[in-house]
Design an enzyme around this catalytic site. Sequence first.
Site, short mmCIF file in Angstrom:
data_model
loop_
_atom_site.label_atom_id
_atom_site.label_comp_id
_atom_site.label_asym_id
_atom_site.label_seq_id
_atom_site.Cartn_x
_atom_site.Cartn_y
_atom_site.Cartn_z
N SER B 163 42.24 55.04 7.01
CA SER B 163 41.99 55.34 8.42
C SER B 163 43.18 54.88 9.27
CB SER B 163 40.69 54.64 8.82
OG SER B 163 40.25 55.04 10.07
N ARG B 233 29.93 50.61 19.30
CA ARG B 233 29.81 50.56 17.85
C ARG B 233 28.91 51.69 17.34
NH1 ARG B 233 32.36 49.69 13.28
NH2 ARG B 233 31.04 48.87 11.64
N ASP B 327 34.58 63.76 5.13
CA ASP B 327 35.10 62.98 6.27
C ASP B 327 35.34 63.93 7.43
OD1 ASP B 327 36.43 61.38 8.07
OD2 ASP B 327 37.87 60.58 6.62
N HIS B 360 33.70 59.44 6.47
CA HIS B 360 34.90 58.62 6.63
C HIS B 360 34.82 57.29 5.88
CE1 HIS B 360 38.61 57.50 8.56
NE2 HIS B 360 38.08 56.46 9.17
N ASP B 361 33.62 56.71 5.86
CA ASP B 361 33.42 55.42 5.19
C ASP B 361 33.75 55.43 3.71
OD1 ASP B 361 32.86 53.61 7.11
OD2 ASP B 361 30.68 53.72 6.92
#
Lengths: 196, 383
Positions: B163, B233, B327, B360-361
């Site tokens: 990232s 968040r 992602d 994405h994680d």
Amino acid sequence: MTIAARADFSTIAGWVAPSARVLDLGCGDGSLLAYLRESRGVSGYGIEIDDAGVLASIGNGVNVLQSDLESGLAGFDDQSFDSVILSQTLQAMRHIEELVAEMLRVGREAIVSFPNFGHWSHRLQVLSGRMPVSKSLPYQWYNTPNVHLCTVADFDAFCETRAFHVLERVVLRDGERVGLLPNLLGSLAIYRFRKR
Amino acid sequence: MTEQSDNLMRGTAGSVGIVEAQRASFDEPLALSSGATLPAFELMYETYGRLNAAKSNAILVCHALNASHHVAGVYAGRPDSEGWWDNMIGPGKPVDTNRFFVVGVNNLGSCFGSTGPMSINPATGAPWGSDFPIVTVEDWVDAQARLADRLGIERFAAVMGGSLGGMQALAWATRYPPRIANALCIAAAPNLSAQNIAFNEVARAAILTDPDFHEGHFYAYGVKPVRGLRVARMIGHITYISDEQMGERFGRQLREGIKYSFNPEFEIESYLRYQAEKFSEYFDANTYLRITKALDYFDPARETGGDLAKALSPAKARFLVISFTTDWRFSPARAREIVKALVDNRRDVSYAEIVAPHGHDAFLLDTPQYHAVVRTYLSRIAT
């Protein structure tokens, strides 16, 4: 590193200029590029869709880009390679005309090899009523990845109708050049061609 | 007790074991992209493995939005304090600390000990707060280069990150070409899309409009803009997970049936609130604002009229670029832009597109093909 050289490797190496920039489509484990790097000092990239092939190519120290050839070569500029190679992959591609056009867009020359469906043993098997199975076509009809098999004569005609300039054509059987009746006696055909 | 015997006794073979954070102080001023200057600064870092005599086996790991220098291992007496990339880095792991000397560093502006908004501004004797300058990816990389100097590392065998960390690896390659042999850009993009920036802006708006923000000087009031930080968040978290993964994990599951209220009723609501709550306890709002800004500003091609190939032309490193199919924050198409720019420059680059459901994680997880690609690539690196 041990690289199992396929029958077409040395012919292809002879057609690639030293230090040339090449693109190898469907590079598998990257062994052709590794062979060309060691024998001719070429640089370039392989394209492979299969995870295991990508991993093996990285292991062979080859630049490999994971991508689907069927979606074209959009990541490459026009005429950015000396040679674009399609080694024993043509017969498994769906969109052959588009792919060959893309090869000649990004490369000055195309090198294509494929198993010759016209080999006499294939013809005999078809005559006897069965789909051919051989050393060069080791699959059964139900599990073959090959969707576009052709003969030497077919590919000659393909190049002819598109006005491709065939620079060289070699037909092999057991790694040896076949001079006489190549479409009948050859099992592997290798072409080098470009746009006229 | 040696680290190794400790590992054996604790049954954590594969972990770097007990680690300690270190602090490096730098007195030379650091000129920042914004035109501001930091008169002095400190960086927190950790190292794993041994630097060889030639100092040629160092790998720098750059962190993303909410992580830190604590990349691998655990702190003494805190078995649950595992580093954020512990599955990737350790003895026998893809980044093998038996072979490599790994450096994790906390970036400027962070809230985990490196100089940032929570640090004391020497000019006022109070925390910097909003007065801490806005820092960029390039500023981080410049600061990291100072740390490399301090550690005697002239050239990294590799700089890697996921990232925003991948963006730092990219910046290293163009900013310090002779100092980086390999760049591993994972789940990264050459810049943020308008949609990415929009998400960041929502996050910042949540923080900036929290009444407890006090123009960034909330430390003096003994409060934290936790409500804003939580919303920030939440929005971020949504973008890190694929729709598919969220659906599989939470679906439309209810905790206790429909109650016709605004309390968390769906499992996803409860999950987001829990994650946000946890995050707001340890993260600093001023840091969040700055890191999202650093993301927004990162755009190597801005200097070259949008020509990424030209922007990357100074890079000499070999590259490994990795993306993940689901992602949608930094999609494979964005990673392929980096690849194309490198190909246009005739650089050595390999690209793997990992099939993973997580979004994405995925860069933090251990999908076998992903870890095998990193392991294989690094195994061929000369040290």
